[in-house]
Structure formats: structure tokens, C-alpha cells
Design a protein around this motif. Sequence first.
Motif, PDB file in Angstrom:
ATOM      1  N   GLN A 396       0.836  -1.207   0.000  1.00 43.69           N
ATOM      2  CA  GLN A 396       0.000   0.000   0.000  1.00 43.69           C
ATOM      3  C   GLN A 396       0.869   1.255   0.000  1.00 43.69           C
ATOM      4  O   GLN A 396       0.550   2.249  -0.659  1.00 43.69           O
ATOM      5  N   ASN A 415      -5.141  -3.489   0.646  1.00 47.79           N
ATOM      6  CA  ASN A 415      -5.966  -2.982   1.746  1.00 47.79           C
ATOM      7  C   ASN A 415      -6.027  -3.966   2.911  1.00 47.79           C
ATOM      8  O   ASN A 415      -5.967  -3.571   4.078  1.00 47.79           O
ATOM      9  N   ARG A 419      -4.386  -3.422   6.813  1.00 47.84           N
ATOM     10  CA  ARG A 419      -5.428  -3.419   7.845  1.00 47.84           C
ATOM     11  C   ARG A 419      -6.605  -2.501   7.528  1.00 47.84           C
ATOM     12  O   ARG A 419      -7.319  -2.058   8.410  1.00 47.84           O
ATOM     13  N   LYS A 420      -6.822  -2.226   6.247  1.00 45.09           N
ATOM     14  CA  LYS A 420      -8.024  -1.499   5.822  1.00 45.09           C
ATOM     15  C   LYS A 420      -9.062  -2.547   5.424  1.00 45.09           C
ATOM     16  O   LYS A 420      -9.399  -2.734   4.255  1.00 45.09           O
ATOM     17  N   SER A 423     -12.437  -1.663   3.443  1.00 48.92           N
ATOM     18  CA  SER A 423     -12.169  -1.296   2.042  1.00 48.92           C
ATOM     19  C   SER A 423     -11.859  -2.539   1.225  1.00 48.92           C
ATOM     20  O   SER A 423     -12.321  -2.686   0.088  1.00 48.92           O
TER      21      SER A 423
END
Length: 625
Positions: A396, A415, A419-420, A423
Motif C-alpha cells: 500500500q 488494503n 489493515r483497511k 475497504s
Amino acid sequence: MEKHTISLCMIVKNEAKHLGKCLQSVKNIVDEVILVDTGSTDQTLDIAKKFGAKLFFLKWNNDFAEARNYSIQQAKMDYILIMDADEWLDEKVDLHTVLKNEKDYYMVRIKNETSSGTAIIHSAVRLFKNNIGLKYFGKIHEHLNIEDESLNLTSDTGKILLHHIGYKEEIYHEKGKHERNLKLLLEEVERNPSGYNLYNLGNQYKMNNQHSEALEEYKRAFPLSKNRVHVNHLLYNMLDCLRILGKNEEALDIVSASIESYPNYTDFYFIQGRIYAEMSYLKDAENSYLKCIEVGEVESVQTLEGVGSFLAYTCLGEIYLELGDNLRAFEMAVEALKVNKYYMPALRVYLETLIRTKVPWENIKDNLKTVFPVTNFNDLKHLIIALSFMRSPLLQTYIDLYKLSVSNSVMGISNLYSRKYLSSYQIWENGDIESEEYRDILLLSFILQKSELLHKCQPFVNLNNKEWKLFKNLVHRKEVEIAKVSEELEDIIIFIAEQLIHLGEDDEFNYLFNTITSGTVSLVIKLSNILIKNGFTKNAQELLLAFYTENQTNKKYVELLADTCYKQNQFYEALSFYNRAVELKKEYITFEKIYRTYEKLNDQNGLFIIKNEIRKLFPISLWVR
């Protein structure tokens, strides 16, 4: 001295996908392009016309020599360059400088890229004087009559490199080359069972993963090939087939004799190392790869690129990773990347060592600038592929830094591992998934405790209905007892557990940990392995000790417990457990571990005794002799 003119001569059929790159690489270098078409139905001819090629047409008679000879008969220039459409001339090559010494023919190095990311390099006559009596023979794997003594030819090894992608698996099978070539080779062998024809027939079978058939042809070819230039690679391919077929002792006997006959052919030490590594004879594998580096790369005959440098360094790095020697693994990875920074396994070992030693990701990013500086788009592309494969949170970072537009697949992975989670979930919720992503989606489903995406994974996972129900209960944190389940489900659970460690999701990991420890011994062993790998050796030891009484007759279990002792410098305890493991089953790797433990204790008597035991029980081991 007047500059010599060059005719590029080619035979083609339906090569629209690759022809443009080929012709672009020689634009402004050759003086004419002779293109003989044998029946194209795509855009091949349109592309050829754009580059000003002179077009000729020939009915295909299953005879490459006939087509080659027809092409060179059309050439009007001083020299002839032979290329295939799926090749291109290396940008650093200066053909006119090569031709200054005016030899009759030149050996050209051809780099055959493979689907595995490695390359096989061989030499062939691809540049020669026009109108001096040279012509091709052989319906397939055609060759020039350079051995005709009446021609009194002069030659040189020119500094010329061609890149070739036609042997990549996806391209090779896309064109249906195997069926065509096999038919022609069988006809050639029946007409003329020479060592060269049998060798090529073996190669054909090997490329199609028919290793038993390939081995039979190599064994027929060898007595007829002893004084031929292809003999080294014939032996290498024979050894590789034996390795793949699990005939390791026969392979080691042959490789020993091959090294004695050809001590400077690095590929033999490399295949020897690979065989030993796959048998877990790590000291012998290490010695073989070190010998590769000592001998260096092979220059004059067919070879696997990197056997004397980056391939050997990477293999050493993998051995040191297995031994837990992260510093030496790191050093080997750095040496490999100095030679070939695009070799992805070397970059994987490099990143793995930094992850295992708990180097923060921000520091890893700074380190990467040294070993993998991004200076162009090609650098960036390779780095994105590597970070995506490694499931690194740095993926990322680089996407944001260079404002990249990437596929949904890469963005979903990026993502997730930064740790998104939501998303990532939205990306995969609204699109199709690819086969290699299913574990990531199962991990994401587990973290978010959402099971709506599980149906998208089902085509790629071989779990029965009962196992899917069990996994769904895991996702929703229900109390689950994992009894006997498939190895595939075990591996999915362990994958999730390891990624939870990397992501720092402690609560989720603790739930899974407690569930696994109430499950099968196989799961406990696999969980202990990932704990050790990620630096939680003490936790692994406590886990193994908790269930030792009921598993003290399980050799894998006992040996893994010994490993935890060794890694914590509890050498006497390690010896006790290793000896127990040997009582249960005498395997070479355990004896080597005992030897390493005595080394740590500097116990000369123990070293002498165990070395004699290894010599007696495992005669194929070289280092004890």
C-alpha cells in the motif's frame, strides 16, 4: 573498414503477439528483413509490412530446414542473422562491432526465459556470412553444416545475446508446439537415431512433464553423445528427471560421476545441492551450493542462468532460513540481489529474514531502497509483484507513493494487509476473485466475522459441506471442536493463524490458538512450526510440552520439541529429545541436528560418535566422508 550489411531472415506463422517487439529490437541495425510466412491468419503480415519486411510465402511441409534454407536464399546482404518472432536482440548488442573481424560464422548466446522466473542459456550459430555454402539440415532442431571441413570456416563467439520467451509454458502450449514437435522428432529419431535427435526427443518429453519417457530417451542418447557439445545439459536433464521421479540415490551416483568428468560445469553442483536439499541433507546441500559460487557461471555451453551466482546464493539463503540462521540468510539474499535484483525468490528471502527478526516495516522500506532502488517502471513493477506475493503492508505504501492504478486483485490484497479491512471487503464484495486470492478472503472473513463472501471461495477450495460449516462457525467465533479434518482445511486454518500474527490481531489469534490446541496433533505441530518461525519459540515449547505425554511416540512431535530447546540454547535438553526421536525413527535430518547440537556444546567425543553413525547409516552423505 566498410560496415557490413545484414539480412534478418525469419520464418513465421501467426506471430502477431510477438513480432513487433522482435522487429523493433533490430530496427536500424539490419539492412533488410526477409520474412517467410507459412500460413498466417492473424495480423502477422500487417505488422511485418509496417517494419518494411520483404514478404515471401512457403507451403509448410513439416520441415524447418526447408523453410530456413528458403529464407536465406532470398537474402542479399553480406551477413545473415537468424531470429524467431518470439525473440529479441538485447539492447546492449552492437552487431557491427562484432562483425569487424569478418569471421564466417558467430556463436550467439540465447537466453530462454521460463515460467518459473529462471532462464536457460545456450549457444547457437545465428549470424553467418551469406553465399559461402552454409545451409540447414534436420526437419526439427535444424542446424547448419558448419562441420563440413571442405568449407574451411572461421568462427568466433560474438558478444551477442538474444532473449527468447517461446519456451514459457503458457506460450508453448498456446501454440500447440508439443504435439507438432513430438511428431517431427519421432520421425527424425526413426530415420536417424543419433545422440542429438534422442536428446531433443528427451527434451520434448521433459517440457511436457513426461519425465519417465524423457529419462528413457536421455539414457539412449548418452552413449552416442559423449563427445558432443550438448552432453553436459543432457546429463543435467537426466539428473533432473531422476530427481523429479524420486530416484535420488541413482541421481547422486550419476551426478558424482558427472562432476568427476566435468568438474567446471556448475550446473552439476547445483542439481546435486537441490537433490540434497529436498532430502533434508542440509550440510551436503550447503556444500554443493558453496561449490557453485566457487566455480562460478558457465560461459561456453548450455547452462541454467545464475547457478554460479544468484540461484546458489538464494538456495543458501533458504537453507539458512530453515536452520534459523537469519543473519546468514540475509547476507545470501543481499548477494543474490546484487547480481539479479529481479529474482523474486531472493527478494522473498530478504524480506522474510527482516520479518522474522522483527524489523519494523518502516525500517524494511528504508532497507529496500538500498538493495532494490526503484529507478524505472520495470523496477516498480517487479517490486509491486513481490510485495503482493509476500502479502506485505508495504504494498500500500508504494501504491500511494507512486499513485499507481492497480487491479482490484492487488488493491484488495493491499488494503487487507495494511489493515483497511472494510475497504478490502468492499472490493471483493463487488467483483470476481482469482484462484490465488481465496485464502486472503477467508482470512478477511474471519477477521470481520462476516461469512457472506465464503461462497466466492468455494470453487477454489476442496472442502466438504461439514468442513464449510465448521469454518463458518470459526468465522462467527462459535465454540468448535476440530476433530479429524482434511489437510486443506488444516492449512487454511494455519495460514490464517500466521497472518493474524503478522497483522497483530491478538484477540483473533488467541481464539484460533485455543481452538487449535483442542484439535488434532497435526494442527498442534503446524501451529508450533509457525510460532517458531515467527520468533515465539518459548510459546511453541510450552504448547508442545503441554501435550507431550500423549504424543511422546510421535517422531515429528518429539523432534519439534527438540528444535525448540535447540533454538533456546537448551542443548542438553535438545539432545535428549533428538535421541528420543532417533529411537522412534532413524532419519538423516535428526542425526544432522544432533551433530549441530554437539558442535554448540563443543563435544568432540559426541561429534566423533555421531559422525561415524551418519557415515554408517547414510552412505550417500558426502560431508562425513
